[in-house]
Design a protein around this motif. Structure first.
Motif, PDB file in Angstrom:
ATOM      1  N   UNK A 146       0.968  15.591  -2.822  1.00 43.78           N
ATOM      2  CA  UNK A 146       0.726  14.094  -2.710  1.00 43.78           C
ATOM      3  C   UNK A 146       1.659  13.358  -3.659  1.00 43.78           C
ATOM      4  N   UNK A 147       2.089  13.974  -4.663  1.00 40.93           N
ATOM      5  CA  UNK A 147       3.027  13.217  -5.893  1.00 40.93           C
ATOM      6  C   UNK A 147       4.372  13.132  -5.308  1.00 40.93           C
ATOM      7  N   UNK A 165      -5.805   8.334  -8.287  1.00 41.42           N
ATOM      8  CA  UNK A 165      -7.284   9.329  -8.911  1.00 41.42           C
ATOM      9  C   UNK A 165      -7.378  10.539  -8.236  1.00 41.42           C
ATOM     10  N   UNK A 166      -6.977  10.719  -6.794  1.00 42.52           N
ATOM     11  CA  UNK A 166      -7.126  12.169  -6.331  1.00 42.52           C
ATOM     12  C   UNK A 166      -6.102  13.053  -7.063  1.00 42.52           C
ATOM     13  N   UNK A 167      -4.902  12.797  -7.190  1.00 43.20           N
ATOM     14  CA  UNK A 167      -4.059  13.503  -8.033  1.00 43.20           C
ATOM     15  C   UNK A 167      -4.595  14.035  -9.141  1.00 43.20           C
ATOM     16  N   UNK A 168      -5.303  12.922 -10.149  1.00 46.70           N
ATOM     17  CA  UNK A 168      -5.983  13.540 -11.332  1.00 46.70           C
ATOM     18  C   UNK A 168      -6.879  14.441 -11.125  1.00 46.70           C
ATOM     19  N   UNK A 189       0.708  -1.157  -0.006  1.00 50.16           N
ATOM     20  CA  UNK A 189      -0.054  -0.049  -0.094  1.00 50.16           C
ATOM     21  C   UNK A 189       0.895   1.351  -0.046  1.00 50.16           C
ATOM     22  N   UNK A 190       2.127   0.889   0.012  1.00 49.94           N
ATOM     23  CA  UNK A 190       2.986   2.189  -0.118  1.00 49.94           C
ATOM     24  C   UNK A 190       3.232   2.791  -1.659  1.00 49.94           C
ATOM     25  N   UNK A 191       3.113   3.806  -1.789  1.00 56.12           N
ATOM     26  CA  UNK A 191       3.488   4.166  -3.214  1.00 56.12           C
ATOM     27  C   UNK A 191       2.154   5.281  -3.854  1.00 56.12           C
ATOM     28  N   UNK A 192       2.370   5.755  -4.617  1.00 56.75           N
ATOM     29  CA  UNK A 192       1.346   6.596  -5.009  1.00 56.75           C
ATOM     30  C   UNK A 192       0.795   5.583  -5.927  1.00 56.75           C
ATOM     31  N   UNK A 232      -5.994  23.025  -4.825  1.00 61.24           N
ATOM     32  CA  UNK A 232      -6.124  21.559  -5.851  1.00 61.24           C
ATOM     33  C   UNK A 232      -4.585  21.259  -6.330  1.00 61.24           C
ATOM     34  N   UNK A 233      -4.086  22.288  -6.909  1.00 58.20           N
ATOM     35  CA  UNK A 233      -2.867  21.942  -7.457  1.00 58.20           C
ATOM     36  C   UNK A 233      -1.625  21.839  -6.534  1.00 58.20           C
TER      37      UNK A 233
END
Length: 175
Positions: free
Chosen positions: A104-105, A54-57, A45-48, A97-98
């Motif tokens: 997060x990234x 989905x949330x990044x997009x 579960x580690x990692x983007x 948002x950005x």
């Protein structure tokens, strides 16, 4: 005595060249049932990945959308209350948002708090927009207004809940 039969003890042992070749035996063998082992590999579960990507997009698209709303509002130059509200909230939401997508990234722990804050700000914007739109319209009933406010709050709360309940968020956003 020469004619006497020799006993088995007295017979000479056959030499290896004289021994007959071993015949394969095809008798059914009783084998014990083998136990099947299943190896369950748990996905990390580690990692983007997963819902976090989905949330990044969604955050990037939301940020781009609010940038367009802001510049459209500048060009339009409207004096209506909902347009003024959009002009106030659009740059804040675009930055939020950005910024959320970027942190997060980069797997920063502050990404969770920035995302929660931005989603809360978006929920506040929606509630204020519903109230102002209802006050300007004589066709909107109080029940529809209250229903819209509650729906907006529940939707924002559900989106925020992901960031507090997700194991992936806890294991990924650690820097």
């Amino acid at each position: 005595m020469d004619n006497e039969k020799s006993t088995p003890e007295q017979q000479p042992a056959p030499t290896p060249a004289e021994q007959p070749a071993a015949q394969p035996q095809f008798a059914p063998q009783q084998s014990q049932p083998q136990q099947v082992q299943y190896i369950v590999s748990e996905r990390s579960l580690e990692g983007v990945g997963g819902w976090l990507i989905f949330w990044i997009i969604v955050f990037i698209l939301g940020g781009i959308g609010y940038i367009m709303v802001f510049f459209t509002g500048i060009e339009k130059g409207s004096t209506e209350a909902t347009d003024i509200l959009s002009m106030i909230f659009s740059p804040l939401l675009a930055i939020g948002f950005i910024g959320s997508a970027a942190t997060i990234a980069l797997r920063k722990k502050i990404g969770m708090w920035l995302s929660v804050g931005t989603l809360g700000l978006a929920g506040l914007f929606n509630v204020l927009n519903i109230i102002i739109s209802a006050s300007e319209s004589r066709y909107t009933s109080i029940a529809v207004t209250v229903g819209g406010i509650l729906a907006s709050l529940v939707f924002s709360g559900a989106m925020i809940l992901y960031f507090f309940a997700s194991k992936r968020v806890k294991q990924t956003l650690t820097k």
